[in-house]
Design an enzyme around this catalytic site. Structure first.
Site, mmCIF file in Angstrom:
data_model
loop_
_atom_site.group_PDB
_atom_site.id
_atom_site.type_symbol
_atom_site.label_atom_id
_atom_site.label_comp_id
_atom_site.label_asym_id
_atom_site.label_seq_id
_atom_site.Cartn_x
_atom_site.Cartn_y
_atom_site.Cartn_z
ATOM 1 C CD GLU A 1 -14.677 5.024 32.554
ATOM 2 O OE1 GLU A 1 -15.474 5.799 31.988
ATOM 3 O OE2 GLU A 1 -14.561 3.820 32.252
ATOM 4 N N GLY B 1 -22.518 5.559 28.080
ATOM 5 C CA GLY B 1 -23.341 4.766 27.187
ATOM 6 C C GLY B 1 -23.262 3.279 27.457
ATOM 7 C CB SER C 1 -19.658 1.024 31.933
ATOM 8 O OG SER C 1 -18.828 2.163 31.771
ATOM 9 C CB SER C 2 -23.183 3.009 35.650
ATOM 10 O OG SER C 2 -24.165 3.354 34.696
ATOM 11 C CD GLN C 3 -17.746 3.885 34.895
ATOM 12 O OE1 GLN C 3 -17.989 2.850 34.278
ATOM 13 N NE2 GLN C 3 -18.035 5.080 34.399
#
Length: 452
Positions: free
Chosen positions: A141, A172, A174-176
């Site tokens: 992602e 909402g 996760s963070s990438q």
């Protein structure tokens, strides 16, 4: 007959193949379908046009297993209506679930995906491939979002790889983070192969570190700490339409804004492991390895970093501009503005209210996002970031990066080009020089045949 065949061959020489790709983004807050039209170009990256995107809420992870087929009905109708009939037999459909499904129970997630496969298998005449329905990794992602960003900014065509743009994205659940890193990458390595170029990326997804999961964690922590009575929430400000008190999981919360205490709770959530537990080094959140990006590298921040900050007018030099797609900010400036909201008895009196974006939740999301950049990902407070929602007519979505990655570069790369002789149903591959000669001969023969 000969004339038509020569014309078809000539067109195949001059124009590259066009086709469609359909990509589902099954996220935690909703499901979107993207239909892309892709045109291959000789010695260039493909030209990709978004035909349509459509969103349904809630996400598929919030639906019952028996409701999956009906949930997908509007999507299948849109696909049928927007892919031309003569392309349907060749248009592949990819259904990829992201963080919301990663957090679901494994058995339940697989049963839902089996229902999705059943729907797509029966969606005729589109080709079906079981492997195109799956849960994508967070690293994918992040990497495909990086690809989309650098494709739209034309950095993939730039000979100087050091000018590529890093990305930080917060959803909402996760963070990438993803950026190009030359040299050794000791973990979370992703090799992005785009055309004839290779881009060594560091890409990592922090599951549970999205804005909604962070708020859930803080409220769960407060409920564990205060077993009875009203719970005072330091991360919620007063002066909002939904009142000073609110209910969460059958408990009553009371807004009691305290900037320092809210930051303390966030930093307790975004913990950093001690040096003796960090291997390989350096680490970011917890024991997660993350190399340092180049100090001069430009970073785009996406999703929450754009929308939550925009709704609260936290971006730099954009206070008097109502609608925009890009804005810069520094962490230190945003923190100062957020602190003012916390200290104001009626913080949102000058802002427009939107029931889709409760402002005090947006304020928490903004503060959490900024703290994640500094205490989580170790960026300096004076670093300038660009918050982005769109580049030109395209929103920045990992689906675009995947569509680009799936493109058949053998058709139009520098080494070989395919000529599709549709009348004969075959594919011939010629070197570029040979292709040029064939095009010239075909053009001459076609012209002569026409004159005769």
């Amino acid at each position: 007959m000969l004339k038509n065949l020569l014309l078809l061959a000539f067109i195949s020489c001059v124009f590259c193949k066009e086709y469609y790709t359909v990509v589902f983004d099954a996220g935690s807050s909703g499901t979107r379908v993207y239909i892309y039209k892709i045109k291959q170009r000789i010695n260039l990256l493909p030209e990709i046009k978004l035909v349509i995107n459509h969103k349904e809420t809630p996400g598929i992870d919030d639906k019952n297993i028996e409701d999956v087929e009906s949930y997908l009905e509007s999507f299948t109708r849109i696909i049928k209506d927007n892919v031309p009939d003569n392309f349907k037999k060749f248009t592949k459909i990819h259904f990829l679930a992201t963080a919301g499904m990663r957090l679901s129970k494994k058995t339940e997630a697989h049963r839902k995906l089996d229902r999705v496969r059943k729907v797509l298998r029966n969606l005729k005449p589109f080709p079906y491939d079981k492997s195109n329905v799956r849960i994508m990794s967070g690293e994918e992602e992040g990497a495909y979002t990086w690809v989309a960003t650098n494709y739209l900014t034309k950095q993939l065509e730039n000979a100087n790889k050091s000018q590529t743009i890093g990305i930080v994205e917060m959803g909402g659940a996760s963070s990438q983070i993803a950026f190009l890193k030359e040299g050794n990458i000791l973990a979370n390595f992703f090799q992005a192969q785009i055309g004839l170029k290779q881009f060594p990326l560091y890409s990592h997804s922090y599951l549970h570190y999205g804005k909604d999961k962070a708020l859930e964690w803080i409220r769960s922590y407060l409920m564990r700490k205060h077993k009875k009575g009203i719970i005072e929430d330091p991360c919620m400000v007063e002066g909002t339409d939904d009142g000073k008190e609110f209910r969460v999981a059958n408990r009553t919360f009371k807004a009691k804004p305290n900037y320092e205490e809210c930051v303390r709770l966030i930093n307790y959530f975004i913990y950093e492991a001690p040096d003796d537990r960090c291997y390989p080094t350096p680490c970011a959140i917890g024991t997660t390895y993350q190399p340092k990006p180049d100090e001069n590298m430009k970073f785009y921040t996406l999703a929450t970093f754009f929308w939550s900050l925009k709704n609260l007018k936290l971006h730099d030099q954009r206070e008097n501009v109502k609608d925009y797609d890009q804005a810069t900010f520094t962490i230190e400036n945003v923190k100062q503005k957020i602190r003012k909201y916390f200290n104001d008895s009626d913080p949102f009196k000058e802002l427009e209210r939107n029931p889709k974006f409760p402002l005090r939740k947006e304020l928490f999301s903004s503060l959490y996002a900024i703290e994640l950049l500094t205490d989580g990902l170790n960026f300096k407070e004076d670093r300038v970031f660009t918050a982005v929602s769109k580049i030109g007519d395209h929103s920045i979505d990992w689906t675009l990066g995947l569509a680009l990655r799936l493109a058949d570069f053998k058709i139009c790369d520098q080494k070989s080009t395919q000529i599709h002789l549709l009348k004969q149903g075959g594919t011939l591959i010629f070197p570029s020089v040979g292709l040029l000669l064939i095009c010239l001969i075909t053009a001459y023969a076609f012209t002569k045949n026409t004159l005769l």
